[in-house]
Design a protein around this motif. Structure first.
Motif, PDB file in Angstrom:
ATOM      1  N   TYR A 144     -25.072 117.839  71.389  1.00 38.55           N
ATOM      2  CA  TYR A 144     -26.013 117.447  70.344  1.00 38.55           C
ATOM      3  C   TYR A 144     -26.277 115.942  70.388  1.00 38.55           C
ATOM      4  CZ  TYR A 144     -23.684 121.637  68.441  1.00 38.55           C
ATOM      5  OH  TYR A 144     -23.137 122.881  68.268  1.00 38.55           O
ATOM      6  N   TYR A 164     -27.313 113.175  67.371  1.00 38.71           N
ATOM      7  CA  TYR A 164     -27.551 112.887  65.970  1.00 38.71           C
ATOM      8  C   TYR A 164     -27.986 111.427  65.845  1.00 38.71           C
ATOM      9  CZ  TYR A 164     -25.463 117.143  64.048  1.00 38.71           C
ATOM     10  OH  TYR A 164     -25.210 118.440  63.692  1.00 38.71           O
ATOM     11  N   GLN A 189     -28.148 108.221  63.053  1.00 40.28           N
ATOM     12  CA  GLN A 189     -27.736 107.692  61.751  1.00 40.28           C
ATOM     13  C   GLN A 189     -28.514 106.426  61.494  1.00 40.28           C
ATOM     14  OE1 GLN A 189     -23.505 106.755  61.170  1.00 40.28           O
ATOM     15  NE2 GLN A 189     -23.702 107.586  59.095  1.00 40.28           N
ATOM     16  N   LEU A 245     -26.958 110.907  58.445  1.00 35.00           N
ATOM     17  CA  LEU A 245     -26.795 111.499  59.766  1.00 35.00           C
ATOM     18  C   LEU A 245     -27.708 112.707  59.882  1.00 35.00           C
ATOM     19  CD1 LEU A 245     -22.968 111.467  60.350  1.00 35.00           C
ATOM     20  CD2 LEU A 245     -24.634 110.974  62.121  1.00 35.00           C
ATOM     21  N   ILE A 275     -29.541 115.591  62.651  1.00 30.02           N
ATOM     22  CA  ILE A 275     -29.563 116.121  64.004  1.00 30.02           C
ATOM     23  C   ILE A 275     -30.932 115.882  64.637  1.00 30.02           C
ATOM     24  CG2 ILE A 275     -30.300 118.445  63.352  1.00 30.02           C
ATOM     25  CD1 ILE A 275     -28.304 119.386  65.633  1.00 30.02           C
ATOM     26  N   SER A 335     -30.137 119.904  70.042  1.00 30.08           N
ATOM     27  CA  SER A 335     -28.921 120.539  70.528  1.00 30.08           C
ATOM     28  C   SER A 335     -29.263 121.324  71.791  1.00 30.08           C
ATOM     29  CB  SER A 335     -28.251 121.424  69.486  1.00 30.08           C
ATOM     30  OG  SER A 335     -28.911 122.670  69.383  1.00 30.08           O
ATOM     31  N   ILE A 348     -32.295 123.243  69.672  1.00 30.37           N
ATOM     32  CA  ILE A 348     -32.877 122.625  68.493  1.00 30.37           C
ATOM     33  C   ILE A 348     -33.636 121.371  68.895  1.00 30.37           C
ATOM     34  CG2 ILE A 348     -32.350 121.324  66.378  1.00 30.37           C
ATOM     35  CD1 ILE A 348     -30.045 123.156  65.874  1.00 30.37           C
ATOM     36  N   GLU A 357     -35.493 118.841  66.350  1.00 32.38           N
ATOM     37  CA  GLU A 357     -35.805 118.671  64.932  1.00 32.38           C
ATOM     38  C   GLU A 357     -36.946 117.694  64.721  1.00 32.38           C
ATOM     39  OE1 GLU A 357     -34.262 119.772  61.785  1.00 32.38           O
ATOM     40  OE2 GLU A 357     -33.755 121.443  63.102  1.00 32.38           O
ATOM     41  N   PHE A 379     -25.418 109.279  67.801  1.00 29.81           N
ATOM     42  CA  PHE A 379     -24.146 109.928  68.103  1.00 29.81           C
ATOM     43  C   PHE A 379     -24.376 111.172  68.939  1.00 29.81           C
ATOM     44  CE2 PHE A 379     -21.104 107.584  65.662  1.00 29.81           C
ATOM     45  CZ  PHE A 379     -21.793 107.100  64.572  1.00 29.81           C
TER      46      PHE A 379
END
Lengths: 115, 112
Positions: free
Chosen positions: A33, A35, A37, A43, A45, A48, A56, A58, A90
């Protein structure tokens, strides 16, 4: 020993540049994944991948392109960087796309600053 | 959007128990409660998860109410190193793509 490692840890670049962040996991996990921030510490997403397949996305701008050459690696390439892309990114991994017993393992983050 | 509500901040004295509450009144029957924490400048770290029974591991205990609408994470003897943002997350145990939806979390400050 590092389970999920990201490079670089810090990245300062100018607007309009293209940059990549690399992520590798040695846990044998099959899902990885990205992510983001932001400055408000939320945080969220971005992507993935399960066994190199995108699961995923997003609603991330298409300037962001993840690439998974194998299930141990998930890199993030960002084109035409903008000020708003400044954040900590991340990488994480999990076993299956249904992490149960121990959840996710996160990397230590890449702090991207666009100037 | 996150399905959980947590107080934005809490203080705890070193050596005392830290009790972090979380409301998840819309939790579904197949959703688990997960807790993660993020120590400053580090990636989030898994702490514990549970469905309806209380759970305990080497890091913490998780108490889930009978109606499952709220839970409490307990750090039995907080240390300065437990200062972090604690996130309560609900998600199905099996979830395509496996994403975690983080809320604002609770910033726990453990003070000497």
């Amino acid at each position: 020993d590092t389970a999920v490692s990201q490079t670089p840890k810090y990245l300062v670049t100018q607007m309009g540049n293209d940059k990549s962040i690399k992520c590798e996991q040695n846990l044998g996990h099959d899902t990885m994944y990205w992510y983001k921030q932001d400055s408000k510490k939320f945080l969220k997403i971005m992507f993935s991948y399960n066994n190199k397949e995108l699961i995923i996305n997003e609603t991330v701008p298409n300037r962001f392109s993840p690439k998974s050459p194998d299930k141990a690696h998930l890199n993030l390439h960002i084109n035409s960087l903008e000020l708003g892309d400044s954040a900590v990114y991340f990488c994480a991994s999990s076993q299956d796309s249904s992490p149960g017993r121990s959840g996710y393992t996160f990397g230590s983050g890449t702090r991207l600053t666009v100037v | 959007d996150a399905k959980t509500t947590q107080p934005p901040s809490m203080d705890c004295a070193e050596g005392r128990a830290a009790n972090l509450p979380c409301n998840h009144s819309t939790i579904s029957g197949n959703e688990y409660v997960y807790w993660y924490r993020q120590i400053h400048s580090q990636g989030p770290q898994y702490i514990i998860h549970g469905l309806k029974n209380n759970e305990t591991n080497e890091m913490a205990s998780l108490i889930i109410t009978e109606d499952r609408k709220s839970s409490t994470l307990i750090l039995p003897h907080a240390t300065l190193r437990d200062t972090a943002v604690y996130y309560c997350i609900v998600r199905p145990f099996y979830n395509q793509g496996g994403k975690l939806i983080f809320g604002q979390g609770t910033e726990l400050s453990v003070k000497p």
